[in-house]
Scaffold this motif. Structure first.
Motif, PDB file in Angstrom:
ATOM      1  N   GLU A 248       0.828  -1.201   0.000  1.00  0.00           N
ATOM      2  CA  GLU A 248       0.000   0.000   0.000  1.00  0.00           C
ATOM      3  C   GLU A 248       0.868   1.259   0.000  1.00  0.00           C
ATOM      4  O   GLU A 248       0.559   2.228  -0.709  1.00  0.00           O
ATOM      5  CB  GLU A 248      -0.920   0.010   1.228  1.00  0.00           C
ATOM      6  CG  GLU A 248      -2.027  -1.021   1.166  1.00  0.00           C
ATOM      7  CD  GLU A 248      -2.783  -1.170   2.470  1.00  0.00           C
ATOM      8  OE1 GLU A 248      -4.011  -1.399   2.395  1.00  0.00           O
ATOM      9  OE2 GLU A 248      -2.160  -1.053   3.552  1.00  0.00           O
ATOM     10  N   LEU A 249       1.943   1.244   0.777  1.00  0.00           N
ATOM     11  CA  LEU A 249       2.851   2.389   0.801  1.00  0.00           C
ATOM     12  C   LEU A 249       3.507   2.598  -0.555  1.00  0.00           C
ATOM     13  O   LEU A 249       3.623   3.731  -1.028  1.00  0.00           O
ATOM     14  CB  LEU A 249       3.913   2.200   1.882  1.00  0.00           C
ATOM     15  CG  LEU A 249       3.411   2.300   3.325  1.00  0.00           C
ATOM     16  CD1 LEU A 249       4.515   1.900   4.296  1.00  0.00           C
ATOM     17  CD2 LEU A 249       2.896   3.691   3.621  1.00  0.00           C
ATOM     18  N   ALA A 250       3.928   1.512  -1.203  1.00  0.00           N
ATOM     19  CA  ALA A 250       4.551   1.618  -2.527  1.00  0.00           C
ATOM     20  C   ALA A 250       3.557   2.177  -3.539  1.00  0.00           C
ATOM     21  O   ALA A 250       3.911   3.035  -4.361  1.00  0.00           O
ATOM     22  CB  ALA A 250       5.081   0.256  -2.973  1.00  0.00           C
ATOM     23  N   ALA A 251       2.315   1.704  -3.491  1.00  0.00           N
ATOM     24  CA  ALA A 251       1.297   2.196  -4.419  1.00  0.00           C
ATOM     25  C   ALA A 251       1.028   3.681  -4.187  1.00  0.00           C
ATOM     26  O   ALA A 251       0.900   4.455  -5.144  1.00  0.00           O
ATOM     27  CB  ALA A 251       0.005   1.393  -4.261  1.00  0.00           C
ATOM     28  N   ALA A 252       0.966   4.098  -2.923  1.00  0.00           N
ATOM     29  CA  ALA A 252       0.733   5.514  -2.615  1.00  0.00           C
ATOM     30  C   ALA A 252       1.895   6.366  -3.099  1.00  0.00           C
ATOM     31  O   ALA A 252       1.689   7.443  -3.672  1.00  0.00           O
ATOM     32  CB  ALA A 252       0.529   5.687  -1.115  1.00  0.00           C
ATOM     33  N   ARG A 253       3.124   5.889  -2.885  1.00  0.00           N
ATOM     34  CA  ARG A 253       4.297   6.652  -3.346  1.00  0.00           C
ATOM     35  C   ARG A 253       4.302   6.781  -4.865  1.00  0.00           C
ATOM     36  O   ARG A 253       4.625   7.841  -5.405  1.00  0.00           O
ATOM     37  CB  ARG A 253       5.573   5.988  -2.854  1.00  0.00           C
ATOM     38  CG  ARG A 253       5.809   6.188  -1.380  1.00  0.00           C
ATOM     39  CD  ARG A 253       7.141   5.618  -0.926  1.00  0.00           C
ATOM     40  NE  ARG A 253       7.297   5.818   0.495  1.00  0.00           N
ATOM     41  CZ  ARG A 253       7.290   4.846   1.403  1.00  0.00           C
ATOM     42  NH1 ARG A 253       7.149   3.586   1.038  1.00  0.00           N
ATOM     43  NH2 ARG A 253       7.441   5.127   2.683  1.00  0.00           N
ATOM     44  N   ALA A 254       3.939   5.708  -5.554  1.00  0.00           N
ATOM     45  CA  ALA A 254       3.898   5.748  -7.016  1.00  0.00           C
ATOM     46  C   ALA A 254       2.833   6.735  -7.494  1.00  0.00           C
ATOM     47  O   ALA A 254       3.061   7.511  -8.427  1.00  0.00           O
ATOM     48  CB  ALA A 254       3.629   4.354  -7.576  1.00  0.00           C
TER      49      ALA A 254
END
Length: 81
Positions: A57-63
């Motif tokens: 979820e953090l990676a998706a938000a950062r992207a």
């Protein structure tokens, strides 16, 4: 309010460079900090109810944020041109 003299000098230089009053530069920074604090509080409340964000979820938000930043920068460049 008391600020270190070196910081005041740097803020004055930044305000002159941006062509804005020093008070506007400082108020913008203060508003940004308050919005950031509110955001942290909202995230903490959500995580207290829903659980901690997963690495995915953090990676998706950062992207998603990186894409939004790139789009905003491109829009600013085309407006300035």
């Amino acid at each position: 309010m008391t600020l270190p003299e070196e910081l005041v000098q740097e803020l004055n230089a930044a305000a002159r460079e941006d062509g804005v009053p020093l008070s506007r530069l400082i108020s913008s920074a203060a508003e940004w900090e308050l919005r950031r604090r509110i955001g942290r509080q909202v995230v903490a409340e959500w995580q207290a109810e829903q659980g901690v964000f997963t690495p995915e979820e953090l990676a998706a938000a950062r992207a998603e944020m990186a894409t939004a930043d790139a789009e905003a920068l491109a829009a600013n460049r085309s407006t300035a041109a």
